[in-house]
Design an enzyme around this catalytic site. Sequence first.
Site, PDB file in Angstrom:
ATOM      1  N   CYS A 289      45.021  49.623  30.974  1.00 17.60           N
ATOM      2  CA  CYS A 289      44.393  48.520  31.718  1.00 17.60           C
ATOM      3  C   CYS A 289      45.361  47.353  31.622  1.00 17.60           C
ATOM      4  O   CYS A 289      45.847  47.031  30.531  1.00 17.60           O
ATOM      5  CB  CYS A 289      43.052  48.146  31.098  1.00 17.60           C
ATOM      6  SG  CYS A 289      42.354  46.608  31.754  1.00 17.60           S
TER       7      CYS A 289
ATOM      8  N   HIS B  11      44.991  44.291  31.711  1.00 19.07           N
ATOM      9  CA  HIS B  11      44.573  43.141  30.891  1.00 19.07           C
ATOM     10  C   HIS B  11      45.056  43.282  29.436  1.00 19.07           C
ATOM     11  O   HIS B  11      45.242  42.279  28.740  1.00 19.07           O
ATOM     12  CB  HIS B  11      43.048  43.019  30.862  1.00 19.07           C
ATOM     13  CG  HIS B  11      42.448  42.343  32.059  1.00 19.07           C
ATOM     14  ND1 HIS B  11      42.378  42.942  33.300  1.00 19.07           N
ATOM     15  CD2 HIS B  11      41.883  41.114  32.210  1.00 19.07           C
ATOM     16  CE1 HIS B  11      41.791  42.107  34.153  1.00 19.07           C
ATOM     17  NE2 HIS B  11      41.475  40.995  33.515  1.00 19.07           N
TER      18      HIS B  11
ATOM     19  N   GLU C  65      39.672  37.510  30.182  1.00 26.70           N
ATOM     20  CA  GLU C  65      39.493  36.600  31.328  1.00 26.70           C
ATOM     21  C   GLU C  65      39.183  35.178  30.858  1.00 26.70           C
ATOM     22  O   GLU C  65      39.590  34.201  31.474  1.00 26.70           O
ATOM     23  CB  GLU C  65      38.335  37.084  32.209  1.00 26.70           C
ATOM     24  CG  GLU C  65      38.688  38.238  33.117  1.00 26.70           C
ATOM     25  CD  GLU C  65      39.666  37.852  34.212  1.00 26.70           C
ATOM     26  OE1 GLU C  65      39.432  36.852  34.896  1.00 26.70           O
ATOM     27  OE2 GLU C  65      40.683  38.557  34.370  1.00 26.70           O
TER      28      GLU C  65
ATOM     29  N   ASP D 280      44.958  42.263  41.275  1.00 25.90           N
ATOM     30  CA  ASP D 280      44.156  42.801  40.165  1.00 25.90           C
ATOM     31  C   ASP D 280      42.767  42.181  40.287  1.00 25.90           C
ATOM     32  O   ASP D 280      42.560  41.244  41.063  1.00 25.90           O
ATOM     33  CB  ASP D 280      44.805  42.416  38.814  1.00 25.90           C
ATOM     34  CG  ASP D 280      44.015  42.952  37.621  1.00 25.90           C
ATOM     35  OD1 ASP D 280      43.498  44.085  37.694  1.00 25.90           O
ATOM     36  OD2 ASP D 280      43.896  42.233  36.599  1.00 25.90           O
ATOM     37  N   SER D 281      41.846  42.667  39.471  1.00 25.23           N
ATOM     38  CA  SER D 281      40.523  42.047  39.416  1.00 25.23           C
ATOM     39  C   SER D 281      40.611  40.641  38.823  1.00 25.23           C
ATOM     40  O   SER D 281      39.723  39.821  39.030  1.00 25.23           O
ATOM     41  CB  SER D 281      39.601  42.897  38.545  1.00 25.23           C
ATOM     42  OG  SER D 281      40.141  42.998  37.239  1.00 25.23           O
TER      43      SER D 281
ATOM     44  N   CYS E 100      46.716  46.964  38.722  1.00 20.04           N
ATOM     45  CA  CYS E 100      45.406  47.213  38.137  1.00 20.04           C
ATOM     46  C   CYS E 100      45.229  48.729  38.061  1.00 20.04           C
ATOM     47  O   CYS E 100      45.345  49.404  39.095  1.00 20.04           O
ATOM     48  CB  CYS E 100      44.356  46.588  39.046  1.00 20.04           C
ATOM     49  SG  CYS E 100      42.650  46.962  38.592  1.00 20.04           S
TER      50      CYS E 100
HETATM   51  N1  DGL Z   1      43.102  45.050  34.926  1.00 17.38           N
HETATM   52  C1  DGL Z   1      42.334  46.121  35.404  1.00 17.38           C
HETATM   53  C2  DGL Z   1      42.865  47.471  35.082  1.00 17.38           C
HETATM   54  O1  DGL Z   1      44.043  47.597  34.901  1.00 17.38           O
HETATM   55  C3  DGL Z   1      40.875  45.963  35.675  1.00 17.38           C
HETATM   56  C4  DGL Z   1      40.016  45.557  34.550  1.00 17.38           C
HETATM   57  C5  DGL Z   1      38.616  45.307  35.044  1.00 17.38           C
HETATM   58  O2  DGL Z   1      38.444  44.485  35.937  1.00 17.38           O
HETATM   59  O3  DGL Z   1      37.682  45.979  34.564  1.00 17.38           O
HETATM   60  O4  DGL Z   1      42.152  48.446  35.034  1.00 17.38           O
END
Ligand code: DGL
Length: 275
Positions: A189, A191, A157, A15-16, A78
């Site tokens: 997302c 996150h 984050e 993931d990011s 992600c």
């Molecule tokens: N966790 C990510 C997603 O599911 C990326 C969020 C990001 O880095 O903008 O889209």
Amino acid sequence: MMNATFHPVQIGLFDSGVGGLSVARAVRRQLPHSPIIFLADQAHVPYGPRSLDEVRGFSEAITQFLLSQGAKMIVVACNTASAAALHYLREKHPGIPFVGMEPAVKPAAESTQTGVVGVLATPATFQGRLYASVVERFAQGVEILQDPCPGLVSEIEAGRLDGAETHRILEHALNPMLQKGIDTVVLGCTHYPFVIPVIQEVVGPEVRVIDPAPAVARQVARLAQPLNAEEASPTRFITTGDPNMLQALLPELLGESYPVEQAQWQESALIQSGD
Ligand code: DGL
């Protein structure tokens, strides 16, 4: 078949940033004996405001890195990277099983009573063909309301899961949706599952919040369980950002503690720090 020489394969996830831990946590619950190798590309977080081409480049390099470290399957944990690269990665690595994320519009459309569903995802995810095709295929006759929640990924984050800014962003996104009658919120997302308590507080207990991670983990288990590795592999956590920051968040976000290693971008490839 389980015997003395059976070793579960090492599952690569990326993931990011910390969002992928919501998927890793579900995979750990589903497959407690399978080693994972998790890569958080925190040098580039957030992915959401970037172009799909740029995110595809990161995703391909990270996939190469995870495979070079011994991963035998890849979970694109992600939504943004899945939108940008899942199709491409499957074509490029035909022998490797991939599992990706797509916003859970289908179960939402099937269960909504009001016919109005909210989707929270990043701008890049909303722009991708994957999202358009999911909405086109599964959301006929359902009103879909979208919000990119600017700034929310950065709050998560930083570990500010319950902070004033997190509340403000979610109220700003969800209050207009509530006024239009949503009874379901899709977390598009990875996150966002970490702020479900705040989301649920804003929308109230009657609104269903869909976290796709458990369903994704079941799919990972279906693909991983039959695979046998030649030797046992360790579970590893790696970041392209600050290892101390990720290590400090693991107990809360994953429910487990691990040392965190560092990898570095060199041109457009990833290398292990110290190599
Ligand atoms: N966790 C990510 C997603 O599911 C990326 C969020 C990001 O880095 O903008 O889209």
